[in-house]
Design a protein around this motif. Structure first.
Motif, PDB file in Angstrom:
ATOM      1  N   HIS A  58      12.373  66.221  32.844  1.00 10.19           N
ATOM      2  CA  HIS A  58      13.009  65.934  34.124  1.00 10.19           C
ATOM      3  C   HIS A  58      14.131  66.943  34.371  1.00 10.19           C
ATOM      4  O   HIS A  58      15.110  66.990  33.618  1.00 10.19           O
ATOM      5  CB  HIS A  58      13.561  64.515  34.143  1.00 10.19           C
ATOM      6  N   LYS A  59      13.984  67.732  35.417  1.00 16.22           N
ATOM      7  CA  LYS A  59      14.968  68.757  35.751  1.00 16.22           C
ATOM      8  C   LYS A  59      16.045  68.177  36.677  1.00 16.22           C
ATOM      9  O   LYS A  59      15.875  67.120  37.269  1.00 16.22           O
ATOM     10  CB  LYS A  59      14.283  69.949  36.423  1.00 16.22           C
ATOM     11  N   GLY A  60      17.136  68.927  36.813  1.00 16.00           N
ATOM     12  CA  GLY A  60      18.227  68.516  37.690  1.00 16.00           C
ATOM     13  C   GLY A  60      19.546  68.509  36.959  1.00 16.00           C
ATOM     14  O   GLY A  60      19.594  68.319  35.736  1.00 16.00           O
ATOM     15  N   ASN A  61      20.639  68.738  37.683  1.00 16.53           N
ATOM     16  CA  ASN A  61      21.956  68.781  37.043  1.00 16.53           C
ATOM     17  C   ASN A  61      22.822  67.566  37.381  1.00 16.53           C
ATOM     18  O   ASN A  61      24.042  67.627  37.289  1.00 16.53           O
ATOM     19  CB  ASN A  61      22.693  70.084  37.403  1.00 16.53           C
ATOM     20  N   THR A  62      22.175  66.448  37.754  1.00 21.06           N
ATOM     21  CA  THR A  62      22.907  65.194  37.993  1.00 21.06           C
ATOM     22  C   THR A  62      22.246  64.052  37.216  1.00 21.06           C
ATOM     23  O   THR A  62      21.792  63.068  37.809  1.00 21.06           O
ATOM     24  CB  THR A  62      22.949  64.853  39.495  1.00 21.06           C
ATOM     25  N   ILE A 132      21.489  67.712  28.478  1.00 18.82           N
ATOM     26  CA  ILE A 132      20.849  66.658  29.249  1.00 18.82           C
ATOM     27  C   ILE A 132      20.664  67.119  30.688  1.00 18.82           C
ATOM     28  O   ILE A 132      21.568  67.721  31.277  1.00 18.82           O
ATOM     29  CB  ILE A 132      21.653  65.335  29.191  1.00 18.82           C
ATOM     30  N   SER A 133      19.487  66.860  31.250  1.00 17.96           N
ATOM     31  CA  SER A 133      19.207  67.189  32.649  1.00 17.96           C
ATOM     32  C   SER A 133      18.591  65.966  33.318  1.00 17.96           C
ATOM     33  O   SER A 133      18.273  64.968  32.669  1.00 17.96           O
ATOM     34  CB  SER A 133      18.248  68.381  32.742  1.00 17.96           C
ATOM     35  N   LEU A 164      13.677  64.370  24.551  1.00 13.15           N
ATOM     36  CA  LEU A 164      13.592  62.949  24.894  1.00 13.15           C
ATOM     37  C   LEU A 164      13.583  62.831  26.408  1.00 13.15           C
ATOM     38  O   LEU A 164      14.454  63.376  27.085  1.00 13.15           O
ATOM     39  CB  LEU A 164      14.786  62.190  24.315  1.00 13.15           C
ATOM     40  N   SER A 165      12.600  62.144  26.947  1.00 11.81           N
ATOM     41  CA  SER A 165      12.520  61.936  28.389  1.00 11.81           C
ATOM     42  C   SER A 165      12.271  60.463  28.689  1.00 11.81           C
ATOM     43  O   SER A 165      11.614  59.757  27.914  1.00 11.81           O
ATOM     44  CB  SER A 165      11.389  62.766  29.005  1.00 11.81           C
ATOM     45  N   GLY A 166      12.791  60.024  29.832  1.00 10.98           N
ATOM     46  CA  GLY A 166      12.571  58.647  30.235  1.00 10.98           C
ATOM     47  C   GLY A 166      13.263  58.334  31.542  1.00 10.98           C
ATOM     48  O   GLY A 166      13.837  59.218  32.196  1.00 10.98           O
ATOM     49  N   GLU A 167      13.220  57.070  31.893  1.00 14.93           N
ATOM     50  CA  GLU A 167      13.862  56.586  33.123  1.00 14.93           C
ATOM     51  C   GLU A 167      14.650  55.328  32.801  1.00 14.93           C
ATOM     52  O   GLU A 167      14.110  54.379  32.212  1.00 14.93           O
ATOM     53  CB  GLU A 167      12.810  56.283  34.190  1.00 14.93           C
ATOM     54  N   LEU A 168      15.928  55.330  33.150  1.00 15.41           N
ATOM     55  CA  LEU A 168      16.755  54.164  32.889  1.00 15.41           C
ATOM     56  C   LEU A 168      16.299  52.981  33.733  1.00 15.41           C
ATOM     57  O   LEU A 168      15.998  53.123  34.923  1.00 15.41           O
ATOM     58  CB  LEU A 168      18.222  54.456  33.198  1.00 15.41           C
TER      59      LEU A 168
END
Length: 216
Positions: A58-62, A132-133, A164-168
């Motif tokens: 998952h890309k992005g800086n937020t 982390i991104s 590590l990737s996921g969705e809260l």
């Protein structure tokens, strides 16, 4: 009069050129800090292994605030990029600790401890200031982990690339857990593997779990 006009023209020309040069330079130097950090952890060979394992990044800086202690049970290997006896095996239970997140630096501390159920051994992956991104509730963490595989009679040490990737899962502004968790481990340095225990450099495994609840 003509001389003054000519000098004024030259001055305006110089100022205009300087301004353009400055703007051009700024445009060239604007490089996403996220890209710099990703490239630091992932070279071309590691990218090949990542592609083979098929993990989502998952890309992005937020990225969201992911700090907490999570339980991954079972910790199951669902994909490998080599002929792997552990493919499809529930290895045991993993405890994941994410802490000291720094939003400005896109960093977070990572520790994953797995207690194996099929063998008398345990394994630790740990990294400080991991990258982390992400954006929204989706995130990815990348790190060069200091790995330790405790075989009881000896300790095998190594370095691996962890993703590590996921969705809260968030309700009432509180974290409940991590949905669609994926964790890839790719061997990057086996320190010559004196006990002939470890997988080869570039080989890796993908571990998945539909839901890892927050323990605290």
């Amino acid at each position: 009069m003509k001389n003054s006009t000519f000098k004024l023209f030259i001055l305006c020309l110089i100022l205009g050129t300087t301004a353009c040069s400055s703007n051009d330079s700024e445009e060239i130097e604007i490089i996403s800090p996220e890209k710099n950090l990703y490239d630091y952890y992932v070279d071309s060979e590691m990218q090949k292994s990542i592609n083979q394992l098929g993990i989502t990044v998952h890309k992005g800086n937020t990225p969201p605030d992911v700090q907490g202690l999570y339980r991954i049970d079972p910790f199951r290997c669902t994909k490998s990029n080599f002929d792997d006896a552990l493919l499809g095996v529930n290895l045991g239970t993993a405890t994941l600790i994410l802490s000291n997140q720094n939003t400005a630096n896109l960093s977070v501390d990572f520790k994953n401890f797995t207690l194996y159920s099929y063998d008398a051994q345990d394994e630790t992956w740990e990294g400080k200031g991991s990258f982390i991104s992400g954006e929204g509730n989706k995130f990815s963490i990348l790190l060069h982990s200091d790995g330790k595989l405790d075989k009881g009679i000896y300790m095998a040490k190594y370095q691996n690339l962890i993703i590590l990737s996921g969705e809260l899962d968030v309700a009432d502004n509180k974290i409940k857990g991590i949905k669609n968790l994926q964790m890839a481990s790719i061997m990057s340095d086996d320190y010559k593997d004196p006990n002939n225990t470890l997988i080869s450099i570039g080989q890796g495994r993908l571990f998945t779990n539909n839901y890892a609840p927050l323990m605290q």
